[in-house]
Motif scaffolding. Structure first.
Motif, PDB file in Angstrom:
ATOM      1  N   LEU A 109      54.759  17.901  63.894  1.00  0.00           N
ATOM      2  CA  LEU A 109      55.257  16.964  64.905  1.00  0.00           C
ATOM      3  C   LEU A 109      54.241  16.772  66.034  1.00  0.00           C
ATOM      4  CD1 LEU A 109      57.637  15.249  66.033  1.00  0.00           C
ATOM      5  CD2 LEU A 109      58.404  17.313  67.189  1.00  0.00           C
ATOM      6  N   ILE A 110      53.733  17.887  66.556  1.00  0.00           N
ATOM      7  CA  ILE A 110      52.827  17.752  67.710  1.00  0.00           C
ATOM      8  C   ILE A 110      51.484  17.144  67.279  1.00  0.00           C
ATOM      9  CG2 ILE A 110      53.973  19.555  69.042  1.00  0.00           C
ATOM     10  CD1 ILE A 110      51.600  21.402  68.478  1.00  0.00           C
ATOM     11  N   SER A 126      51.217  14.809  65.011  1.00  0.00           N
ATOM     12  CA  SER A 126      51.488  13.362  64.910  1.00  0.00           C
ATOM     13  C   SER A 126      51.559  12.712  66.281  1.00  0.00           C
ATOM     14  CB  SER A 126      52.786  13.114  64.139  1.00  0.00           C
ATOM     15  OG  SER A 126      53.903  13.424  64.960  1.00  0.00           O
ATOM     16  N   LYS A 127      51.845  13.520  67.301  1.00  0.00           N
ATOM     17  CA  LYS A 127      51.903  12.991  68.666  1.00  0.00           C
ATOM     18  C   LYS A 127      50.567  13.110  69.387  1.00  0.00           C
ATOM     19  CE  LYS A 127      56.846  13.735  69.439  1.00  0.00           C
ATOM     20  NZ  LYS A 127      57.213  12.377  69.871  1.00  0.00           N
ATOM     21  N   GLY A 128      49.568  13.668  68.694  1.00  0.00           N
ATOM     22  CA  GLY A 128      48.231  13.705  69.263  1.00  0.00           C
ATOM     23  C   GLY A 128      47.896  14.932  70.092  1.00  0.00           C
ATOM     24  N   TYR A 129      48.761  15.940  70.073  1.00  0.00           N
ATOM     25  CA  TYR A 129      48.440  17.167  70.809  1.00  0.00           C
ATOM     26  C   TYR A 129      47.293  17.895  70.116  1.00  0.00           C
ATOM     27  CZ  TYR A 129      52.630  16.834  73.688  1.00  0.00           C
ATOM     28  OH  TYR A 129      53.572  16.430  74.593  1.00  0.00           O
ATOM     29  N   ALA A 174      51.393  21.218  74.065  1.00  0.00           N
ATOM     30  CA  ALA A 174      52.724  20.741  73.670  1.00  0.00           C
ATOM     31  C   ALA A 174      53.800  21.580  74.351  1.00  0.00           C
ATOM     32  CB  ALA A 174      52.880  20.808  72.154  1.00  0.00           C
ATOM     33  N   ASP A 203      54.202  20.666  78.004  1.00  0.00           N
ATOM     34  CA  ASP A 203      54.952  19.414  78.188  1.00  0.00           C
ATOM     35  C   ASP A 203      56.456  19.629  78.005  1.00  0.00           C
ATOM     36  OD1 ASP A 203      52.800  17.931  78.874  1.00  0.00           O
ATOM     37  OD2 ASP A 203      52.785  16.648  77.086  1.00  0.00           O
TER      38      ASP A 203
END
Ligand code: NI
Length: 138
Positions: free
Chosen positions: A22-23, A25-28, A34, A37
């Protein structure tokens, strides 16, 4: 100078795999960013549970400016709440629709009241309040 602390986390392998995917795919770039945040988001949510807390927010709305008196109503209401409204940006999206983004600062209860009223104004097609704070990040 910010002091960084390191600590270990125990977590199920499956959950960690899902989290990593997930992280990514979010660019972390790493789990630490992550996690920071997520922690900040929880702190902001906690702050917003207190009606008297000082907060910051933006309201974005879409409306049809042909609808009777809507522009006047929205302007009138914003003037009434000028103490909380920092700025408003109006964009003419096409012949019919306008996008308005309003930045606010003040007590949670005041920001929420203004957002509810603006989003609930007859003729506003869609609206969202984005709630944040600044104290949590100092
Ligand atoms: Ni317009």
């Amino acid at each position: 100078m910010v002091t960084l602390k390191r600590f270990g986390i125990s977590i199920e392998e499956d959950l960690l795999d899902k989290f990593d995917k997930l992280i990514a795919s979010k660019g972390y770039e790493n789990r630490s960013e992550a996690f920071r945040d997520i922690a900040r988001d929880l702190l902001v949510k906690q702050k917003w549970s207190d009606p008297n807390a000082e907060a910051v927010g933006t309201i974005a709305i879409i409306y049809d400016h042909h609808k009777r008196e809507i522009s006047d109503k929205l302007t009138e209401f914003q003037h009434h709440h000028h103490v909380n409204i920092l700025s408003a940006m109006h964009i003419h999206l096409d012949e019919k629709f306008c996008l308005e983004v309003i930045a606010l600062r003040g007590k949670v209860k005041d920001i929420q009241h203004i957002a509810d009223h603006i989003i609930g104004t007859k003729g506003v097609k869609h609206g969202k309040l984005t709630a944040t704070t600044i104290e949590e990040f100092k």
